[in-house]
Design a protein around this motif. Sequence first.
Motif, PDB file in Angstrom:
ATOM      1  N   LEU A 104      81.082  23.252  24.283  1.00  0.00           N
ATOM      2  CA  LEU A 104      81.114  24.646  24.593  1.00  0.00           C
ATOM      3  C   LEU A 104      80.176  25.086  24.671  1.00  0.00           C
ATOM      4  CD1 LEU A 104      82.529  26.330  27.579  1.00  0.00           C
ATOM      5  CD2 LEU A 104      83.823  27.375  25.017  1.00  0.00           C
ATOM      6  N   VAL A 105      79.045  25.480  25.254  1.00  0.00           N
ATOM      7  CA  VAL A 105      78.106  26.408  25.407  1.00  0.00           C
ATOM      8  C   VAL A 105      78.458  27.971  25.468  1.00  0.00           C
ATOM      9  CG1 VAL A 105      75.714  27.089  25.830  1.00  0.00           C
ATOM     10  CG2 VAL A 105      76.397  24.854  26.320  1.00  0.00           C
ATOM     11  N   LEU A 106      77.829  28.212  24.426  1.00  0.00           N
ATOM     12  CA  LEU A 106      78.174  30.024  23.848  1.00  0.00           C
ATOM     13  C   LEU A 106      76.880  30.792  24.930  1.00  0.00           C
ATOM     14  CD1 LEU A 106      80.293  30.548  21.014  1.00  0.00           C
ATOM     15  CD2 LEU A 106      81.032  29.641  23.055  1.00  0.00           C
ATOM     16  N   VAL A 107      76.970  31.423  25.566  1.00  0.00           N
ATOM     17  CA  VAL A 107      75.686  32.544  25.582  1.00  0.00           C
ATOM     18  C   VAL A 107      76.455  33.671  24.900  1.00  0.00           C
ATOM     19  CG1 VAL A 107      74.468  34.343  27.330  1.00  0.00           C
ATOM     20  CG2 VAL A 107      74.719  31.497  27.642  1.00  0.00           C
ATOM     21  N   VAL A 108      76.260  34.599  23.677  1.00  0.00           N
ATOM     22  CA  VAL A 108      77.206  35.086  22.927  1.00  0.00           C
ATOM     23  C   VAL A 108      77.058  36.286  23.714  1.00  0.00           C
ATOM     24  CG1 VAL A 108      75.783  33.566  20.950  1.00  0.00           C
ATOM     25  CG2 VAL A 108      75.255  35.612  21.549  1.00  0.00           C
ATOM     26  N   GLY A 109      76.226  36.921  24.596  1.00  0.00           N
ATOM     27  CA  GLY A 109      76.575  38.498  24.873  1.00  0.00           C
ATOM     28  C   GLY A 109      75.870  39.148  23.601  1.00  0.00           C
ATOM     29  N   SER A 110      75.500  40.902  24.478  1.00  0.00           N
ATOM     30  CA  SER A 110      74.591  41.708  23.479  1.00  0.00           C
ATOM     31  C   SER A 110      75.339  42.739  23.923  1.00  0.00           C
ATOM     32  CB  SER A 110      73.224  41.760  23.696  1.00  0.00           C
ATOM     33  OG  SER A 110      72.821  42.460  22.762  1.00  0.00           O
ATOM     34  N   LEU A 111      74.125  44.118  24.123  1.00  0.00           N
ATOM     35  CA  LEU A 111      74.957  44.990  24.869  1.00  0.00           C
ATOM     36  C   LEU A 111      75.648  45.151  25.632  1.00  0.00           C
ATOM     37  CD1 LEU A 111      71.453  47.157  23.606  1.00  0.00           C
ATOM     38  CD2 LEU A 111      73.231  46.800  22.284  1.00  0.00           C
ATOM     39  N   PRO A 112      77.175  45.697  25.140  1.00  0.00           N
ATOM     40  CA  PRO A 112      77.571  45.754  26.222  1.00  0.00           C
ATOM     41  C   PRO A 112      77.864  46.517  27.670  1.00  0.00           C
ATOM     42  CG  PRO A 112      79.149  46.511  24.599  1.00  0.00           C
ATOM     43  CD  PRO A 112      77.876  45.977  24.352  1.00  0.00           C
ATOM     44  N   GLY A 113      77.790  46.070  29.091  1.00  0.00           N
ATOM     45  CA  GLY A 113      77.051  46.937  29.656  1.00  0.00           C
ATOM     46  C   GLY A 113      75.813  46.309  30.300  1.00  0.00           C
ATOM     47  N   ALA A 114      75.055  46.322  29.196  1.00  0.00           N
ATOM     48  CA  ALA A 114      73.474  46.016  29.693  1.00  0.00           C
ATOM     49  C   ALA A 114      73.296  45.693  31.074  1.00  0.00           C
ATOM     50  CB  ALA A 114      72.928  45.558  28.230  1.00  0.00           C
ATOM     51  N   LEU A 115      73.857  43.930  31.235  1.00  0.00           N
ATOM     52  CA  LEU A 115      73.583  43.460  32.263  1.00  0.00           C
ATOM     53  C   LEU A 115      73.191  44.124  33.533  1.00  0.00           C
ATOM     54  CD1 LEU A 115      72.736  40.027  32.661  1.00  0.00           C
ATOM     55  CD2 LEU A 115      75.458  39.962  32.656  1.00  0.00           C
ATOM     56  N   GLN A 116      74.535  45.286  33.446  1.00  0.00           N
ATOM     57  CA  GLN A 116      74.402  46.075  34.249  1.00  0.00           C
ATOM     58  C   GLN A 116      73.544  46.769  35.096  1.00  0.00           C
ATOM     59  OE1 GLN A 116      77.466  44.898  32.505  1.00  0.00           O
ATOM     60  NE2 GLN A 116      77.145  43.305  33.769  1.00  0.00           N
ATOM     61  N   GLY A 117      72.790  47.234  33.683  1.00  0.00           N
ATOM     62  CA  GLY A 117      71.804  48.337  33.631  1.00  0.00           C
ATOM     63  C   GLY A 117      72.608  50.102  33.218  1.00  0.00           C
ATOM     64  N   LYS A 118      73.768  49.373  32.743  1.00  0.00           N
ATOM     65  CA  LYS A 118      74.817  50.749  31.744  1.00  0.00           C
ATOM     66  C   LYS A 118      74.661  50.131  30.175  1.00  0.00           C
ATOM     67  CE  LYS A 118      74.992  53.292  35.938  1.00  0.00           C
ATOM     68  NZ  LYS A 118      75.978  54.369  36.334  1.00  0.00           N
ATOM     69  N   PRO A 119      73.801  50.032  29.402  1.00  0.00           N
ATOM     70  CA  PRO A 119      74.969  50.172  27.842  1.00  0.00           C
ATOM     71  C   PRO A 119      75.279  50.992  27.084  1.00  0.00           C
ATOM     72  CG  PRO A 119      72.205  50.037  27.406  1.00  0.00           C
ATOM     73  CD  PRO A 119      72.753  50.476  29.215  1.00  0.00           C
ATOM     74  N   ALA A 120      76.436  50.307  27.094  1.00  0.00           N
ATOM     75  CA  ALA A 120      78.247  51.107  26.615  1.00  0.00           C
ATOM     76  C   ALA A 120      77.780  51.769  24.883  1.00  0.00           C
ATOM     77  CB  ALA A 120      78.999  50.698  26.702  1.00  0.00           C
ATOM     78  N   TYR A 121      76.282  50.403  24.326  1.00  0.00           N
ATOM     79  CA  TYR A 121      76.065  51.394  23.432  1.00  0.00           C
ATOM     80  C   TYR A 121      74.643  50.576  22.805  1.00  0.00           C
ATOM     81  CZ  TYR A 121      78.165  46.852  20.759  1.00  0.00           C
ATOM     82  OH  TYR A 121      78.651  45.901  20.710  1.00  0.00           O
ATOM     83  N   THR A 122      73.896  51.035  22.002  1.00  0.00           N
ATOM     84  CA  THR A 122      72.661  50.907  21.908  1.00  0.00           C
ATOM     85  C   THR A 122      72.186  49.931  20.409  1.00  0.00           C
ATOM     86  OG1 THR A 122      71.475  52.408  21.479  1.00  0.00           O
ATOM     87  CG2 THR A 122      71.360  51.885  23.293  1.00  0.00           C
TER      88      THR A 122
END
Lengths: 291, 291
Positions: A104-122
Amino acid sequence: MRDFSSSHEWLSMNTATVRKQWELPQIIDACARRGIRAISPWRDQVAAAGLEATRRQLKEHGMQLSGYCRGGFYPAADKAGLAAALDDNRRAIDEAKTLDAACLVLVVGSLPGALQGKPAYTDIARARNEVRDGIAASLEYAREVGMPLAIEPLHPMQAAERACINTLEHALDLCDALDPGQTGMLGVAMDVYHCWWDPKLEQQIARAGDAKNTRLLAYHVCDWLTPTRDLLNDRGMMGDGVIELKKVRGWVEAAGFRGFAEVEIFSELDWWQRPGAEVLDTCIARHKSVV
Amino acid sequence: MRDFSSSHEWLSMNTATVRKQWELPQIIDACARRGIRAISPWRDQVAAAGLEATRRQLKEHGMQLSGYCRGGFYPAADKAGLAAALDDNRRAIDEAKTLDAACLVLVVGSLPGALQGKPAYTDIARARNEVRDGIAASLEYAREVGMPLAIEPLHPMQAAERACINTLEHALDLCDALDPGQTGMLGVAMDVYHCWWDPKLEQQIARAGDAKNTRLLAYHVCDWLTPTRDLLNDRGMMGDGVIELKKVRGWVEAAGFRGFAEVEIFSELDWWQRPGAEVLDTCIARHKSVV
């Protein structure tokens, strides 16, 4: 180093490469007709086609999965989000097992919400901690089920939105921390597109393993175009860019990798606009000539 | 860590930030009117305004140069090209000295011709060797003249076209190799835009020096936007993106850097479209609030 020049027996198609042209059942048939022995499908494509139907179709063709795309996206804004990510990764592991994927390939993620242009934290260090803890939790379940997890370091230009693990070195450090015994249940999916630029690439590939035991669980190919017009969807066909594909495959095989070279091309402006048959035929030809 | 909240005495403007609005003489006047004590101009802007006229104008305003942009671009397809690059870097060093710059910033180059979409070769290790040899040659002349050279690692998404040195670690390795005595004549220009994603950033900044002697010769700020729409010209204003600016400046100052925070924003879609006065005023405000 294996000779690919007269055969494409070690070619796998990541199904995103022709996702705009075909649904998954068509992709599987088109690959099978060309003697392509492996694919790496995406969860949304499998969901659309049905998991059990996909399993049967693959079995009919004797087709393998070089990987399953994808788990990951661990960081979240709150505890509920973190727990939901773990649940989702369990389901991804189960699906991968049903389809008998190599990993299973893991694209691990990063700043939550950043993909939607609104990072919940930095705080990217926080994201990295959440990724480490998330993989550790998934790994427990993956061991029970018997499904290897492959961390895919993404290009640093994806560091905010998609993956806060951006170098092979970082991915291997995490493997060493979480699976010190090198059990084969945790490794890396190395995509040349993400890693080609790294001055430590040769050194870190060599570190990844040897013929007896390797962390290299998947190997993805495409090419880096000059100019690159988009951060996500302007990947090139092998041979059309600047990546030294044969050189890198030599390193990868010396570090113990003997699996498929998986073609993964996101190309809004070029390959997604062409007929799927032309894309597959070109992949086969380039696999023999430049991979 | 210095307190920037009530003063912009340590703000420098990289003149590319308002290059679409104004010629260099206007930029210098506009900065001086706002009490900005330093700029970092580009060679083409200086050439257009005249080197001697620029020197005089800077002197009238008592304005310093936090750096001079830029030398580098060493790799070439043939010996004549390599020699031409060295000659051009000598001229850049001379210009930087005439303007009394803190350092000459080196964007080192990579695959020759890639910037024009036609790489003469794809062997990035060769490009890195040519960069090493080129910097070594320039350093000899820089020592004679007394002009520090600052290697700027660029983001890996620029690795094919603009710089094959893409991490602070790589830049510092090169500094150690070419200037083992840490004479102050070779160091790095660290731009947060290029380096923010690096999991080894804190560690490598700490390695760069201390209060007595540091490799950090320049510090550039802007921000990383989500989404980023262009690989070159979609940088954000400080505070509009995800880079932890104060945290990074804390590390940089702990490693001995006490110079200007230089604002360098390439922004085709936003800041280059706004009045220059608004850009400068915003830079001053953000310098105080988030840098």
